[in-house]
Design a protein around this motif. Structure first.
Motif, PDB file in Angstrom:
ATOM      1  N   THR A  38       0.813  -1.211   0.000  1.00 44.55           N
ATOM      2  CA  THR A  38       0.000   0.000   0.000  1.00 44.55           C
ATOM      3  C   THR A  38       0.853   1.270   0.000  1.00 44.55           C
ATOM      4  O   THR A  38       0.328   2.359  -0.171  1.00 44.55           O
ATOM      5  CB  THR A  38      -0.930   0.012   1.225  1.00 44.55           C
ATOM      6  OG1 THR A  38      -0.143  -0.162   2.407  1.00 44.55           O
ATOM      7  CG2 THR A  38      -1.977  -1.082   1.131  1.00 44.55           C
ATOM      8  N   THR A  86      -4.347   2.010  -1.947  1.00 47.16           N
ATOM      9  CA  THR A  86      -4.252   2.348  -0.534  1.00 47.16           C
ATOM     10  C   THR A  86      -4.814   1.262   0.378  1.00 47.16           C
ATOM     11  O   THR A  86      -4.585   1.295   1.584  1.00 47.16           O
ATOM     12  CB  THR A  86      -4.985   3.675  -0.251  1.00 47.16           C
ATOM     13  OG1 THR A  86      -6.338   3.544  -0.689  1.00 47.16           O
ATOM     14  CG2 THR A  86      -4.313   4.827  -0.979  1.00 47.16           C
ATOM     15  N   GLU A  87      -5.529   0.320  -0.191  1.00 46.38           N
ATOM     16  CA  GLU A  87      -6.096  -0.788   0.592  1.00 46.38           C
ATOM     17  C   GLU A  87      -5.453  -2.097   0.136  1.00 46.38           C
ATOM     18  O   GLU A  87      -5.329  -2.349  -1.066  1.00 46.38           O
ATOM     19  CB  GLU A  87      -7.604  -0.885   0.386  1.00 46.38           C
ATOM     20  CG  GLU A  87      -8.368   0.316   0.877  1.00 46.38           C
ATOM     21  CD  GLU A  87      -8.344   0.429   2.397  1.00 46.38           C
ATOM     22  OE1 GLU A  87      -8.347  -0.619   3.075  1.00 46.38           O
ATOM     23  OE2 GLU A  87      -8.298   1.570   2.883  1.00 46.38           O
ATOM     24  N   PRO A  88      -5.058  -2.964   1.073  1.00 45.46           N
ATOM     25  CA  PRO A  88      -4.529  -4.268   0.669  1.00 45.46           C
ATOM     26  C   PRO A  88      -5.628  -5.129   0.053  1.00 45.46           C
ATOM     27  O   PRO A  88      -6.814  -4.947   0.344  1.00 45.46           O
ATOM     28  CB  PRO A  88      -4.014  -4.875   1.971  1.00 45.46           C
ATOM     29  CG  PRO A  88      -4.710  -4.142   3.066  1.00 45.46           C
ATOM     30  CD  PRO A  88      -5.087  -2.791   2.528  1.00 45.46           C
ATOM     31  N   GLY A  89      -5.233  -6.038  -0.816  1.00 45.74           N
ATOM     32  CA  GLY A  89      -6.203  -6.936  -1.432  1.00 45.74           C
ATOM     33  C   GLY A  89      -5.779  -7.358  -2.819  1.00 45.74           C
ATOM     34  O   GLY A  89      -4.686  -7.036  -3.286  1.00 45.74           O
ATOM     35  N   TYR A  91      -6.373  -7.220  -6.836  1.00 44.38           N
ATOM     36  CA  TYR A  91      -6.892  -6.315  -7.855  1.00 44.38           C
ATOM     37  C   TYR A  91      -6.616  -6.909  -9.229  1.00 44.38           C
ATOM     38  O   TYR A  91      -5.532  -7.449  -9.466  1.00 44.38           O
ATOM     39  CB  TYR A  91      -6.212  -4.939  -7.773  1.00 44.38           C
ATOM     40  CG  TYR A  91      -6.505  -4.202  -6.492  1.00 44.38           C
ATOM     41  CD1 TYR A  91      -7.590  -3.352  -6.402  1.00 44.38           C
ATOM     42  CD2 TYR A  91      -5.692  -4.360  -5.368  1.00 44.38           C
ATOM     43  CE1 TYR A  91      -7.863  -2.661  -5.228  1.00 44.38           C
ATOM     44  CE2 TYR A  91      -5.955  -3.684  -4.195  1.00 44.38           C
ATOM     45  CZ  TYR A  91      -7.042  -2.834  -4.133  1.00 44.38           C
ATOM     46  OH  TYR A  91      -7.314  -2.165  -2.976  1.00 44.38           O
ATOM     47  N   GLN A 115      -0.317  -5.037   2.819  1.00 46.28           N
ATOM     48  CA  GLN A 115      -0.246  -3.862   3.688  1.00 46.28           C
ATOM     49  C   GLN A 115       1.205  -3.421   3.821  1.00 46.28           C
ATOM     50  O   GLN A 115       2.079  -4.227   4.107  1.00 46.28           O
ATOM     51  CB  GLN A 115      -0.826  -4.180   5.071  1.00 46.28           C
ATOM     52  CG  GLN A 115      -0.790  -3.026   6.045  1.00 46.28           C
ATOM     53  CD  GLN A 115      -1.666  -1.866   5.602  1.00 46.28           C
ATOM     54  OE1 GLN A 115      -2.834  -2.045   5.324  1.00 46.28           O
ATOM     55  NE2 GLN A 115      -1.093  -0.690   5.532  1.00 46.28           N
TER      56      GLN A 115
END
Length: 129
Positions: A38, A86-89, A91, A115
């Motif tokens: 992030t 800005t957010e973990p995950g 994509y 993160q």
């Protein structure tokens, strides 16, 4: 008659030798960071691969950051854009290339953003009594 047939055969061979199948154009995504966090500002580059005489200036590109079919950028001749998640995950990035002939190419790339951690930055305020 034999001479005429020979000429036609030579013409056919010459045309067959000149005829070259068009190499298909392919689109891919290249990322500047292999394991993004992030905190990373990722350079995403659309890469066209095709015949040596292909003019990449004939293409415009647009990006979809969530692969939701809602394009997050407009068509542009710029092949590289910067993006920070800005957010973990997970994509799924999508890029679309549109040629001046109307050809549309699409490529996707799945990335996992972890993160990122950075040291806290202290803030000081001093007010005299």
């Amino acid at each position: 008659m034999n001479m005429r047939r020979s000429v036609w055969i030579l013409v056919f061979i010459a045309l067959a030798a000149c005829r070259k199948e068009a190499e298909p154009v392919k689109l891919s995504i290249q990322l500047s960071v292999n394991q993004p966090t992030t905190l990373d500002d990722i350079l995403c580059t659309a890469r066209l691969i095709g015949p040596s005489d292909m003019d990449t200036a004939d293409y415009l590109f647009r990006w979809d950051w969530e692969s939701d079919q809602i394009w997050d950028t407009r068509y542009s001749a710029v092949t590289a854009v910067r993006k920070k998640f800005t957010e973990p995950g997970n994509y799924q990035l999508m890029v679309q290339a549109l040629s001046t002939r109307g050809d549309v190419l699409t490529s996707t790339c799945l990335i996992t953003v972890k993160q990122g951690f950075s040291a806290p930055r202290p803030a000081f305020s001093c007010y005299p009594d």
